[in-house]
Design an enzyme around this catalytic site. Structure first.
Site, PDB file in Angstrom:
ATOM      1  N   ASN A  65     -24.332  13.918  15.375  1.00 11.24           N
ATOM      2  CA  ASN A  65     -24.350  14.113  14.128  1.00 11.24           C
ATOM      3  C   ASN A  65     -23.903  13.256  13.232  1.00 11.24           C
ATOM      4  O   ASN A  65     -22.990  12.445  13.426  1.00 11.24           O
ATOM      5  CB  ASN A  65     -23.240  15.475  13.945  1.00 11.24           C
TER       6      ASN A  65
ATOM      7  N   ALA B  22     -31.640 -39.241 -14.504  1.00  8.56           N
ATOM      8  CA  ALA B  22     -30.393 -38.744 -13.476  1.00  8.56           C
ATOM      9  C   ALA B  22     -29.182 -38.998 -14.233  1.00  8.56           C
ATOM     10  O   ALA B  22     -28.802 -39.987 -15.015  1.00  8.56           O
ATOM     11  CB  ALA B  22     -30.547 -39.771 -12.482  1.00  8.56           C
TER      12      ALA B  22
ATOM     13  N   ARG C  17      -9.075   0.743   6.966  1.00  5.73           N
ATOM     14  CA  ARG C  17      -9.530  -0.454   7.918  1.00  5.73           C
ATOM     15  C   ARG C  17     -10.091  -1.602   7.173  1.00  5.73           C
ATOM     16  O   ARG C  17     -10.289  -2.483   7.641  1.00  5.73           O
ATOM     17  CB  ARG C  17     -10.629   0.202   8.879  1.00  5.73           C
TER      18      ARG C  17
ATOM     19  N   ALA D 168     -17.235  10.446  -0.918  1.00  5.05           N
ATOM     20  CA  ALA D 168     -16.449   8.804  -1.086  1.00  5.05           C
ATOM     21  C   ALA D 168     -14.987   8.966  -1.241  1.00  5.05           C
ATOM     22  O   ALA D 168     -14.404   8.094  -2.256  1.00  5.05           O
ATOM     23  CB  ALA D 168     -17.000   8.003  -2.040  1.00  5.05           C
TER      24      ALA D 168
END
Length: 449
Positions: free
Chosen positions: A173, A367, A19, A13
């Site tokens: 691969n 409500a 990108r 990593a």
């Protein structure tokens, strides 16, 4: 085969992930609410690795914070290729005698079964030095090739270094590899960089072993998506889409009804019971558990919530972390619940905010009711007793307790406790001024004219 040899994992990593165009490390970008690296490590964890090493470069501090003590960080700086990256784990694996799995942090969905298949092949009778994970994509693109006779590798070659005949090979691969620790670092030390990129390639350990007369093998996954790498925002979105598609299929196979599956979004840890109905455009954030026979109406958002059997929520409901709905509780249109429990059969049907509240069984919340739980410095709790009735447009100013069977009249702002069975009405006096509105309108019309 049963795995008895100790296993270590090395996860690469160290790339900059340019990108992605992000300040966040590439492997920490989430899929289904979980960093892609954590998806991979969770799969690897099923093999009970004795050691886990993550090779970092750019963004090392972010990885250290995310991983904590779960893995050792090895640093590759500067970056000179994948073989060089794996070499950086040598100190972290000092004294380790076992099998090493080499994985990639931006290839998050490798199945534990695939990892195990690589390890199993490493211990078959022909005793291969290394096992490579291959795949056969519909388009081989720029992938390196695995030239093999059966499953025995003849040669590994990068695309840019391959001949036309080698590029015609369809087995590619993935980069993943299983090698014995006793062989790995000796082979890595012999890898050179005489190639088009001037880098030290990990696949060259296979070519070196073959040149020594040793056997290397390939295991080919039947799912090319399993080894798809993520290098851009577009590929991240594609990975999310693949994950969500599979999770939806699993949910339905396990007995949930998704009215419009493509519009439902799950988190990595969402748990759904049987006979759950999920209507269109529902989003599950992390930490949601849903029992059997629950209905989740359209356009609802749930995170960190627990729903018991028979619960109904939505449409347009939002359940935030700490929301607990007990059996047959109901949450309706535009209701937000945070860190609150609705006990059995309690209802909040419309336009309500309940934060840091405990709502008794059978209570009804009218409500427009809100619990005023934050004073600008601290959070405070509201307790509503069983079968209490809270009238519409009421404000319950915490800390406050409403007793069992109590009634709070509509439009009340309640700042003191209400006893069991009491009525509490907190309203300003209503004034009436006959003719006032007519005179006001006349005056305004004259001014406007």
């Amino acid at each position: 085969m049963t795995q008895t040899t100790p296993v270590a994992t090395i996860v690469l990593a160290a790339g900059k992930g340019t990108r992605m165009k992000s300040d966040l490390h590439k492997v920490l970008h989430p899929i289904a609410g979980r960093p892609m690296l954590m998806h991979l490590l969770a799969s690897a964890q099923t093999l009970a690795p004795a050691r886990q090493v993550v090779v970092a470069g750019h963004g090392r501090d972010q990885l250290e914070k995310a991983l904590g003590a779960s893995a050792t960080i090895a640093v590759q700086d500067p970056q000179h290729g994948t073989a060089h990256a794996v070499q950086q784990a040598e100190a972290a694996l000092a004294g380790f005698d076992g099998d090493v799995l080499i994985l990639y942090g931006d290839v998050p969905f490798v199945r534990a079964a695939t990892m195990q298949a690589m390890l199993d092949r490493l211990h078959e009778a022909d005793n291969p030095t290394a096992v490579v994970l291959g795949f056969a994509p519909a388009d081989t693109l720029q992938y390196g090739r695995v030239i093999a006779d059966g499953d025995r590798i003849v040669k590994m070659v990068e695309h840019k270094d391959a001949t036309a005949d080698e590029r015609a090979c369809t087995v590619c691969n993935s980069g993943l590899m299983a090698v014995r620790s006793a062989d790995l670092f000796g082979l890595l030390a012999r890898v050179g960089n005489d190639n088009a990129a001037g880098e030290y390639y990990l696949p060259d350990v296979v070519n070196i072993a073959i040149a020594d007369g040793r056997t290397c093998a390939v295991v080919v996954t039947d799912d090319a998506d399993e080894v798809a790498g993520i290098n851009s925002r577009a590929e991240l979105a594609q990975a999310e889409a693949r994950w969500q598609h599979r999770r939806r299929q699993t949910a339905m196979a396990d007995g949930a009804t998704l009215i419009a599956p493509e519009t439902v979004w799950f988190a990595w840890d969402t748990q759904l019971g049987r006979d759950v109905t999920v209507e269109p455009n529902v989003v599950f954030g992390p930490g949601v558990t849903v029992a059997d026979n629950v209905t989740i109406h359209a356009f609802s958002h749930l995170e960190g919530a627990t729903l018991a059997s028979g619960v109904q929520i939505g449409p347009y409901a939002r359940l935030r972390p700490g929301a607990v709905l007990e059996e047959k509780a109901k949450v309706g249109n535009f209701v937000e619940i945070k860190n609150s429990t609705l006990h059995k059969g309690a209802k909040a049907n419309h336009l309500t905010y309940l934060g840091d509240a405990d709502v008794g069984a059978g209570a009804n919340i009218g409500a427009g009711t809100i619990t005023c739980n934050y004073d600008g410095y601290f959070k405070h709790k509201t307790i509503i007793g069983e079968r209490a009735f809270i009238g519409s447009n009421s404000a319950l100013i915490a800390p406050v307790k409403i007793g069992a069977d109590a009634i709070v009249a509509a439009g009340s702002a309640v700042s003191r406790d209400v006893g069991d069975g009491e009525l509490r009405m907190v309203r300003a006096e209503q004034l009436m001024k006959p003719g006032w509105a007519d005179r006001f309108h006349d005056a305004m019309k004259k001014k406007k004219g």
